[in-house]
Design a protein around this motif. Structure first.
Motif, PDB file in Angstrom:
ATOM      1  N   GLY A   9       4.717 -14.285  16.499  1.00 12.33           N
ATOM      2  CA  GLY A   9       5.753 -15.327  16.441  1.00 12.33           C
ATOM      3  C   GLY A   9       6.114 -15.846  17.815  1.00 12.33           C
ATOM      4  N   LEU A  10       6.179 -14.953  18.803  1.00  7.32           N
ATOM      5  CA  LEU A  10       6.512 -15.364  20.167  1.00  7.32           C
ATOM      6  C   LEU A  10       5.413 -16.246  20.738  1.00  7.32           C
ATOM      7  N   VAL A  11       4.166 -15.887  20.493  1.00 10.42           N
ATOM      8  CA  VAL A  11       3.048 -16.696  20.962  1.00 10.42           C
ATOM      9  C   VAL A  11       3.107 -18.078  20.325  1.00 10.42           C
ATOM     10  N   ALA A  12       3.379 -18.142  19.028  1.00 15.71           N
ATOM     11  CA  ALA A  12       3.459 -19.426  18.326  1.00 15.71           C
ATOM     12  C   ALA A  12       4.598 -20.279  18.876  1.00 15.71           C
ATOM     13  N   LEU A  13       5.755 -19.670  19.125  1.00 15.69           N
ATOM     14  CA  LEU A  13       6.886 -20.423  19.675  1.00 15.69           C
ATOM     15  C   LEU A  13       6.583 -20.939  21.068  1.00 15.69           C
ATOM     16  N   THR A  14       5.935 -20.123  21.891  1.00 20.47           N
ATOM     17  CA  THR A  14       5.586 -20.534  23.245  1.00 20.47           C
ATOM     18  C   THR A  14       4.600 -21.699  23.198  1.00 20.47           C
ATOM     19  N   ALA A  15       3.586 -21.593  22.342  1.00 24.24           N
ATOM     20  CA  ALA A  15       2.610 -22.671  22.207  1.00 24.24           C
ATOM     21  C   ALA A  15       3.271 -23.945  21.701  1.00 24.24           C
ATOM     22  N   GLN A  16       4.184 -23.811  20.747  1.00 19.60           N
ATOM     23  CA  GLN A  16       4.890 -24.972  20.193  1.00 19.60           C
ATOM     24  C   GLN A  16       5.741 -25.639  21.276  1.00 19.60           C
ATOM     25  N   ALA A  17       6.419 -24.849  22.107  1.00 22.12           N
ATOM     26  CA  ALA A  17       7.251 -25.407  23.176  1.00 22.12           C
ATOM     27  C   ALA A  17       6.396 -26.168  24.175  1.00 22.12           C
ATOM     28  N   HIS A  18       5.233 -25.613  24.540  1.00 21.51           N
ATOM     29  CA  HIS A  18       4.352 -26.302  25.488  1.00 21.51           C
ATOM     30  C   HIS A  18       3.800 -27.590  24.893  1.00 21.51           C
ATOM     31  N   ALA A  19       3.435 -27.573  23.622  1.00 27.23           N
ATOM     32  CA  ALA A  19       2.937 -28.779  22.960  1.00 27.23           C
ATOM     33  C   ALA A  19       4.027 -29.833  22.898  1.00 27.23           C
ATOM     34  N   SER A  20       5.248 -29.419  22.604  1.00 30.29           N
ATOM     35  CA  SER A  20       6.374 -30.341  22.543  1.00 30.29           C
ATOM     36  C   SER A  20       6.623 -30.966  23.913  1.00 30.29           C
ATOM     37  N   ASP A  21       6.594 -30.150  24.972  1.00 30.21           N
ATOM     38  CA  ASP A  21       6.769 -30.662  26.331  1.00 30.21           C
ATOM     39  C   ASP A  21       5.663 -31.652  26.683  1.00 30.21           C
ATOM     40  N   ALA A  22       4.432 -31.355  26.297  1.00 30.77           N
ATOM     41  CA  ALA A  22       3.305 -32.246  26.586  1.00 30.77           C
ATOM     42  C   ALA A  22       3.481 -33.586  25.876  1.00 30.77           C
ATOM     43  N   ARG A  23       3.937 -33.543  24.618  1.00 33.39           N
ATOM     44  CA  ARG A  23       4.177 -34.792  23.885  1.00 33.39           C
ATOM     45  C   ARG A  23       5.295 -35.592  24.547  1.00 33.39           C
ATOM     46  N   PHE A  24       6.353 -34.894  24.985  1.00 39.25           N
ATOM     47  CA  PHE A  24       7.467 -35.561  25.647  1.00 39.25           C
ATOM     48  C   PHE A  24       6.986 -36.242  26.928  1.00 39.25           C
ATOM     49  N   MET A  25       6.197 -35.531  27.726  1.00 36.97           N
ATOM     50  CA  MET A  25       5.712 -36.094  28.981  1.00 36.97           C
ATOM     51  C   MET A  25       4.790 -37.293  28.727  1.00 36.97           C
ATOM     52  N   ALA A  26       3.959 -37.214  27.701  1.00 36.10           N
ATOM     53  CA  ALA A  26       3.074 -38.333  27.370  1.00 36.10           C
ATOM     54  C   ALA A  26       3.894 -39.547  26.937  1.00 36.10           C
ATOM     55  N   ALA A  27       4.935 -39.308  26.162  1.00 35.61           N
ATOM     56  CA  ALA A  27       5.786 -40.403  25.692  1.00 35.61           C
ATOM     57  C   ALA A  27       6.545 -41.039  26.852  1.00 35.61           C
ATOM     58  N   LEU A  28       6.942 -40.248  27.835  1.00 36.30           N
ATOM     59  CA  LEU A  28       7.664 -40.792  28.990  1.00 36.30           C
ATOM     60  C   LEU A  28       6.864 -41.893  29.680  1.00 36.30           C
ATOM     61  N   GLY A  29       5.570 -41.682  29.793  1.00 32.82           N
ATOM     62  CA  GLY A  29       4.722 -42.648  30.477  1.00 32.82           C
ATOM     63  C   GLY A  29       4.677 -44.006  29.809  1.00 32.82           C
ATOM     64  N   LYS A  30       5.063 -44.078  28.550  1.00 30.45           N
ATOM     65  CA  LYS A  30       5.026 -45.336  27.806  1.00 30.45           C
ATOM     66  C   LYS A  30       6.334 -46.121  27.912  1.00 30.45           C
ATOM     67  N   LEU A  31       7.348 -45.530  28.534  1.00 26.30           N
ATOM     68  CA  LEU A  31       8.664 -46.171  28.632  1.00 26.30           C
ATOM     69  C   LEU A  31       8.805 -46.966  29.917  1.00 26.30           C
ATOM     70  N   ASP A  32       9.689 -47.956  29.896  1.00 23.27           N
ATOM     71  CA  ASP A  32       9.997 -48.678  31.124  1.00 23.27           C
ATOM     72  C   ASP A  32      10.733 -47.710  32.069  1.00 23.27           C
ATOM     73  N   PRO A  33      10.690 -47.928  33.377  1.00 26.98           N
ATOM     74  CA  PRO A  33      11.261 -46.979  34.332  1.00 26.98           C
ATOM     75  C   PRO A  33      12.740 -46.642  34.099  1.00 26.98           C
ATOM     76  N   LYS A  34      13.548 -47.614  33.736  1.00 28.61           N
ATOM     77  CA  LYS A  34      14.977 -47.368  33.511  1.00 28.61           C
ATOM     78  C   LYS A  34      15.183 -46.413  32.326  1.00 28.61           C
ATOM     79  N   THR A  35      14.515 -46.684  31.231  1.00 28.76           N
ATOM     80  CA  THR A  35      14.622 -45.840  30.041  1.00 28.76           C
ATOM     81  C   THR A  35      14.027 -44.466  30.318  1.00 28.76           C
ATOM     82  N   ARG A  36      12.912 -44.425  31.054  1.00 27.67           N
ATOM     83  CA  ARG A  36      12.276 -43.153  31.401  1.00 27.67           C
ATOM     84  C   ARG A  36      13.242 -42.270  32.187  1.00 27.67           C
ATOM     85  N   LEU A  37      13.961 -42.843  33.147  1.00 27.06           N
ATOM     86  CA  LEU A  37      14.917 -42.069  33.930  1.00 27.06           C
ATOM     87  C   LEU A  37      16.018 -41.516  33.030  1.00 27.06           C
ATOM     88  N   GLU A  38      16.534 -42.329  32.134  1.00 23.17           N
ATOM     89  CA  GLU A  38      17.573 -41.855  31.216  1.00 23.17           C
ATOM     90  C   GLU A  38      17.057 -40.718  30.335  1.00 23.17           C
TER      91      GLU A  38
END
Length: 126
Positions: A9-38
Motif C-alpha cells: 500500500g505504501l509503494v502504491a501511494l508513493t507511486a500515485q503521489a509521484h504520478a500526480s505530481d508529474a501530471r500537475f507539472m505537465a499541466a503547468l506548462g500549458k498555462l499562461d505565466p500569470k495563471t501558472r504562478l497562481e
C-alpha cells in the motif's frame, strides 16, 4: 545484502503521489505565466499548511481579494484554503522561478474560519 520491504500500500501511494505530481507539472506548462504562478503557489500553500495540521484539500490565492503579481512573486492577502470541511483565510507571499514552475520562497499566515454563509458569494464550495 539487505533488502528493505515496504508494505504494498505504501509503494502504491508513493507511486500515485509521484504520478500526480508529474501530471500537475505537465499541466503547468500549458498555462499562461500569470495563471501558472497562481497555481504553483496555491499548490505550495496546500503542501505547507498540510504539514502543520489537517490535510488541505484546496487553496485559492484569490478567494477574498485578487492577488498581487510582482514579476515572479505572488502576494495573496485574501486567500483561502479548505481543510476538514471548512474554509479558512490565508495570506501568503510566494516567490517562484522565472518559468513559474518551482517555488523558491514561501511564507504564510493562516486566519479565521470563513462562515459557510459566505462561501457561495466567494466562489467556494461545500
Amino acid at each position: 545484502m539487505k533488502f528493505l520491504l515496504l508494505p504494498l500500500g505504501l509503494v502504491a501511494l508513493t507511486a500515485q503521489a509521484h504520478a500526480s505530481d508529474a501530471r500537475f507539472m505537465a499541466a503547468l506548462g500549458k498555462l499562461d505565466p500569470k495563471t501558472r504562478l497562481e497555481q504553483v503557489c496555491d499548490f505550495e500553500a496546500m503542501r505547507r499548511i498540510s504539514k502543520g495540521g489537517p490535510r488541505v484539500e484546496r487553496a485559492k490565492s484569490d478567494a477574498l481579494v485578487p492577488p498581487q503579481h510582482l514579476g515572479n512573486t505572488l502576494i495573496a492577502k485574501g486567500g483561502a484554503y479548505r481543510a476538514g470541511g471548512k474554509w479558512m483565510q490565508v495570506a501568503f507571499t510566494c516567490k517562484a522561478t522565472p518559468d513559474h514552475k518551482t517555488v523558491l520562497d514561501f511564507t504564510y499566515k493562516t486566519g479565521t474560519v470563513i462562515p459557510p454563509a459566505k462561501w457561495q458569494s466567494l466562489g467556494l464550495w461545500k
